[in-house]
Design a protein around this motif. Structure first.
Motif, short mmCIF file in Angstrom:
data_model
loop_
_atom_site.label_atom_id
_atom_site.label_comp_id
_atom_site.label_asym_id
_atom_site.label_seq_id
_atom_site.Cartn_x
_atom_site.Cartn_y
_atom_site.Cartn_z
N LEU A 158 0.82 -1.21 0.00
CA LEU A 158 0.00 0.00 0.00
C LEU A 158 0.85 1.26 0.00
O LEU A 158 0.50 2.26 -0.65
CB LEU A 158 -0.94 0.00 1.21
N LYS A 215 -0.08 2.87 -4.70
CA LYS A 215 -0.80 4.11 -5.04
C LYS A 215 -1.57 3.95 -6.35
O LYS A 215 -2.70 4.43 -6.49
CB LYS A 215 0.17 5.27 -5.13
N VAL A 240 -4.66 1.91 -5.67
CA VAL A 240 -5.68 2.72 -5.02
C VAL A 240 -6.41 3.58 -6.06
O VAL A 240 -7.65 3.68 -6.05
CB VAL A 240 -5.05 3.61 -3.93
N ALA A 291 -8.65 1.42 -8.02
CA ALA A 291 -9.80 1.00 -7.22
C ALA A 291 -10.86 2.08 -7.16
O ALA A 291 -12.06 1.80 -7.27
CB ALA A 291 -9.34 0.63 -5.80
N VAL A 292 -10.45 3.33 -7.01
CA VAL A 292 -11.40 4.44 -6.95
C VAL A 292 -12.15 4.57 -8.27
O VAL A 292 -13.36 4.83 -8.30
CB VAL A 292 -10.69 5.75 -6.60
N ILE A 308 -6.40 -4.45 -1.32
CA ILE A 308 -6.32 -2.99 -1.39
C ILE A 308 -7.48 -2.45 -2.22
O ILE A 308 -8.11 -1.45 -1.87
CB ILE A 308 -4.98 -2.55 -1.99
N ARG A 309 -7.78 -3.12 -3.30
CA ARG A 309 -8.85 -2.69 -4.20
C ARG A 309 -10.19 -2.65 -3.48
O ARG A 309 -10.91 -1.66 -3.51
CB ARG A 309 -8.91 -3.64 -5.40
N THR A 311 -10.86 -2.82 -0.20
CA THR A 311 -10.86 -1.96 0.98
C THR A 311 -10.94 -0.48 0.59
O THR A 311 -11.65 0.30 1.22
CB THR A 311 -9.59 -2.20 1.82
N THR A 312 -10.23 -0.11 -0.46
CA THR A 312 -10.29 1.27 -0.95
C THR A 312 -11.72 1.64 -1.35
O THR A 312 -12.21 2.73 -1.04
CB THR A 312 -9.36 1.46 -2.15
N SER A 313 -12.38 0.73 -2.04
CA SER A 313 -13.76 0.98 -2.46
C SER A 313 -14.66 1.20 -1.25
O SER A 313 -15.43 2.16 -1.20
CB SER A 313 -14.28 -0.19 -3.28
N ILE A 326 -13.92 2.08 1.83
CA ILE A 326 -13.59 3.30 2.57
C ILE A 326 -14.06 4.54 1.81
O ILE A 326 -14.58 5.50 2.40
CB ILE A 326 -12.07 3.38 2.83
N THR A 327 -13.91 4.53 0.49
CA THR A 327 -14.36 5.67 -0.33
C THR A 327 -15.86 5.87 -0.19
O THR A 327 -16.34 7.01 -0.05
CB THR A 327 -14.01 5.44 -1.81
#
Length: 323
Positions: free
Chosen positions: A70, A76, A79, A82-83, A196-197, A199-201, A203-204
């Protein structure tokens, strides 16, 4: 090849089960619940998937490895991907499922690798051969034929569903280009990238999207409703799909992986028939086949696609320098 096929089957199952969840009363009780159904269900889906991914990685003893990835330059990029692919792509996908059903949604969104190939050509200067352009045009024609007039028996608004599909194609196609580049590095573990993908989604959605749209109340209501077990089942299948898809990219390369993965649009048809008692009309089935074939031709080196062995070391090498 088995990883790619498994990713397609589990994603098709995720798609159909999610459509069952969207038919539950929690998403129809109030006007706000109806308006936010796509965002709410996507948030709960990716949130549950992030929990499943955390448990899986904890059991595998790889949480520290995920943390190290991460904070790296590759993390980066994952992330960012993922967003783009999750809040944008997945929301479009769920919106489409809610409006035109899982089978039509799966058929049209299979166009995303062709879009990704075109994006890589214009942004990253990846060469496209004549047959790649022909495949892209064939996909566009098939999508246009599907979107020209509404099909019978759809659950919602046909135009909204088509727009949702196109938003999904942009999100997933852009994500695929970035992820394929990241997974080429020996420093990037495919399972860590998946965690990461997801979890990023989650959290966003939790920290940005839900507060902006005022969706936390609807999310809590849906979480406590009879829709949540279906969403959790869909998320479990989706998590498995991402694990298999990222593994396929790491092992056989992006081209072959995408070619196998987009067959989810074909697998969604029998799943829809079994679980929902519905399936596309003849036009939908023919267009689904055309989109799959066109996307494969547009997104891949056809010669390399049928070459025996591991192609992960040779595909998309041109992506590393531009990024």
């Amino acid at each position: 090849m088995g990883y790619g096929i498994g990713a397609a089957i589990t994603w098709a199952f995720d798609t159909v089960i999610l459509s069952i969840a969207l038919s539950c009363s929690a998403f129809f009780e109030t006007e706000q619940a109806i308006a936010l159904a796509s965002l709410t269900s996507t948030f709960l889906h990716d949130g549950a998937s992030a929990v499943f991914a955390f448990i899986f990685m904890a059991v595998r003893g790889k949480l520290k490895q995920t943390k190290d990835l991460l904070v790296s330059k590759y993390g980066k990029y994952i992330v960012i991907a993922a967003v783009i692919g999750a809040p944008l792509g997945m929301t479009g996908y769920v919106t489409s499922i809610a409006n035109i059903g899982p089978a039509y949604t799966a058929a049209i969104t299979a166009f995303f690798p062709a879009y990704g190939a075109a994006l890589a050509h214009f942004v990253l200067k990846e060469p496209m051969r004549g047959y790649n352009w022909a495949g892209l045009i064939v996909c566009l024609v098939a999508v246009a034929v599907l979107g020209w007039s509404p099909a019978e028996g759809i659950p919602g608004n046909w135009i909204v569903g088509i727009i949702g599909c196109l938003i999904c194609v942009v999100g997933w196609g852009t994500e695929a280009v970035i992820i394929a580049w990241g997974l080429k590095s020996a420093q990037v573990d495919d399972q860590c990238a998946m965690q990461i993908r997801q979890t990023t989604s989650a959290i966003t959605y939790a920290l940005v999207i839900m507060p902006i749209v005022g969706g936390w109340g609807c999310s809590i209501d849906a979480f406590l409703s009879d829709a949540m077990p279906w969403i959790a089942l869909a998320a479990l299948s989706g998590t498995a799909s991402y694990l298999l898809y990222y593994k396929a990219i790491a092992v056989i390369g992006a081209a072959k992986s995408m070619a196998l993965n987009i067959t989810y649009s074909a697998w969604a048809i029998p799943f829809s028939l079994v679980f929902l008692g519905t399936m596309p009309d003849a036009r939908g089935i023919i267009c689904a086949i055309v989109i799959i074939v066109g996307a494969i031709v547009a997104a891949t080196d056809v010669k390399a696609l049928f070459t025996k062995g591991d192609t992960s070391g040779t595909e998309l090498e041109h992506l590393e320098q531009p990024l």
